[in-house]
Scaffold this active site. Sequence first.
Site, PDB file in Angstrom:
ATOM      1  N   ASP A  79      26.823 179.060 142.164  1.00  0.00           N
ATOM      2  CA  ASP A  79      26.730 177.927 141.248  1.00  0.00           C
ATOM      3  C   ASP A  79      25.553 177.986 140.278  1.00  0.00           C
ATOM      4  OD1 ASP A  79      27.357 175.136 140.381  1.00  0.00           O
ATOM      5  OD2 ASP A  79      25.401 174.770 141.280  1.00  0.00           O
ATOM      6  N   ASP A  82      21.142 179.303 143.344  1.00  0.00           N
ATOM      7  CA  ASP A  82      21.401 179.413 144.778  1.00  0.00           C
ATOM      8  C   ASP A  82      22.595 180.320 145.032  1.00  0.00           C
ATOM      9  OD1 ASP A  82      23.597 177.881 143.988  1.00  0.00           O
ATOM     10  OD2 ASP A  82      22.601 176.006 144.493  1.00  0.00           O
ATOM     11  N   TYR A 226      26.669 167.732 144.513  1.00  0.00           N
ATOM     12  CA  TYR A 226      27.581 167.387 143.423  1.00  0.00           C
ATOM     13  C   TYR A 226      28.412 166.180 143.840  1.00  0.00           C
ATOM     14  CZ  TYR A 226      26.439 171.600 140.819  1.00  0.00           C
ATOM     15  OH  TYR A 226      25.773 172.564 140.100  1.00  0.00           O
ATOM     16  N   GLU A 455      16.198 175.844 136.245  1.00  0.00           N
ATOM     17  CA  GLU A 455      17.363 176.411 136.938  1.00  0.00           C
ATOM     18  C   GLU A 455      18.581 176.407 136.024  1.00  0.00           C
ATOM     19  OE1 GLU A 455      19.585 176.238 141.267  1.00  0.00           O
ATOM     20  OE2 GLU A 455      18.580 174.436 140.539  1.00  0.00           O
TER      21      GLU A 455
END
Length: 594
Positions: A79, A82, A226, A455
């Site tokens: 994703d 990670d 999420y 990120e």
Amino acid sequence: MVNLASSSSILPLLLGLLALKATIICAFDYGEAVNKSLLFFEAQRSGKLPLNQRVKWRGDSGLSDGYEQGVNLVGGYYDAGDHVKFGLPMAFTVTMLSWSAVDFKGELVSLNQMEHILESIKWGTDYFIKAHDKPYVGDGVSDHYCWERAEDMTTSRTAYKLDPEHPGSDLAGETAAALAAASLAFKPFDSAYSDLLLVHAKQIFSFADRFRGFYDVSIGNAKQFYTSTGYYDELLWAATWLYRATNDEYYLKYVTDNCVALGGTGWAVKEFSWDNKYAGIQILLSKVLLDGAGGAYTSTLQQYQAKADYFTCGLLYVREWNNMQYPSSAAFLIAVYSDYLSKAKGLVKCPNAQLQPQDLLNFAKSQADYILGKNPKSISYLVGYGPSYPVHVHHRGSSIDSISVLQSGVGCVEGFETWYKRVEPNPNVICGGLVGGPDINDEFTDDRSNYEQTEPTLSGTAPLVGLFSKLHSLPADSAGSYVQETPKPATPVNNPQGLIPVEFLHSITNTWAVGKDTYYRHQVILKNVSQKPITELKLYFENLTGSIWGLSPTQEKNIYQFPEWIKVMEPGSEITFVYIQGGAQAKISVQSYH
């Protein structure tokens, strides 16, 4: 040239459409940006990498995914920084890539990128076909306790599934949309694969509609990463894409019959993202209307278009957490809508103005340019693009020497101690990753531990492929960034020559509500339009009720001057300042100058 933009608290990411006109300011190599963006998806691949893999610092990983559950779930995408394969944002990513391949096919072909985008789509759809109802692999909690390369993973690879007892209409609906959109992308190139994708899309949509529920209730592990705010939009989203892929009236009837019950014509939104698809639905269905194919459903489609126009007339929605993904997806959507309107010779009717398709495209360009470096920090938030970009990206594989360089494994704790805490830049550049970006004050800290800002995510980069492709196809002088039309300054005080050596370019760069009060961030670019240097400039403000940055107050009420580090404005140079207040902009006039 003196320019305060780098020290100002501005956010051109949120320029309002209605107050702005186009002007040519700078150009970027959007073709290179497309290439970089597609490289990001290769860096995020899980599974056995192909021979034509271009990101060489990556290796095979996740080769036993699903085996504990007796299924083959090898493949798909990690994703973000990670190593979890989250189904909802991954499916949204594939939908966005497929939409780009469909609507901007010619642009991608001219860039020689069609093969790469189809490969990126197929890497996701092959995984969805394997998974079908098992779309989430990995333990998000344990994964975040480790800092290691994907090739060295030691964390849990548990697979979670949806079934009638554990429904997930949001996740299943988005997956059906992704497969339907991908079937359109592959139709001109591989009709057999296109047909296969459509079979799965129909089956998964049927499951999503029949067994309704939130995926993060069935898969509680995903909730803290999420969280879904609803699944009505995904049901409409999937049906809309299935209608476009099949031209089957059943699906058009579904979105019209359920327009009220599922919120399609009720929700007026400012966000388009992996979680909220309403604006995308409304613009896709506007295309049906603009193409003259509404038929008996025209009145309902007009209601959908009214909500599409609402999204377009307003401001982009931004959050503190990974805020760059929201203008990324919104700019893509606006560029698409511009195309639909242009082909139908339509326009957007806003409360106070009418917007031409070119206005929308210019606005989308301003967002792209901000991302690529036209911002107060003069930094590209697309990693690997331009002379300056984040180098301490919050990404495990990027931050650790590749397995071809450091052939020994990197353990969970060792990764944190040896690599995560390093002050040096990442050894591997995660090209094309769109990082979280600046905060609401345009501040950005390039720090590996600052995951909110550094990120990158799949869903952030995916919309950029189509956006950059469209912008690359434009003539070099066809569009520019937005600034507001120059207002007429008030009559200057204490200026016997009667000359005004500067001009003011106003824009609203943010808006928010506190209770019943609405506040605006006003940005002003001050330019020396004379032929001589200017010193000791003093500006008089009328109706200023809030704080101001970028200028220094004087001992005289409502009069401001250059900050002490600005001694002179050379001809043609600019400075930028901002102020915040409720209501209309302040009136600014020249008090005096030398």
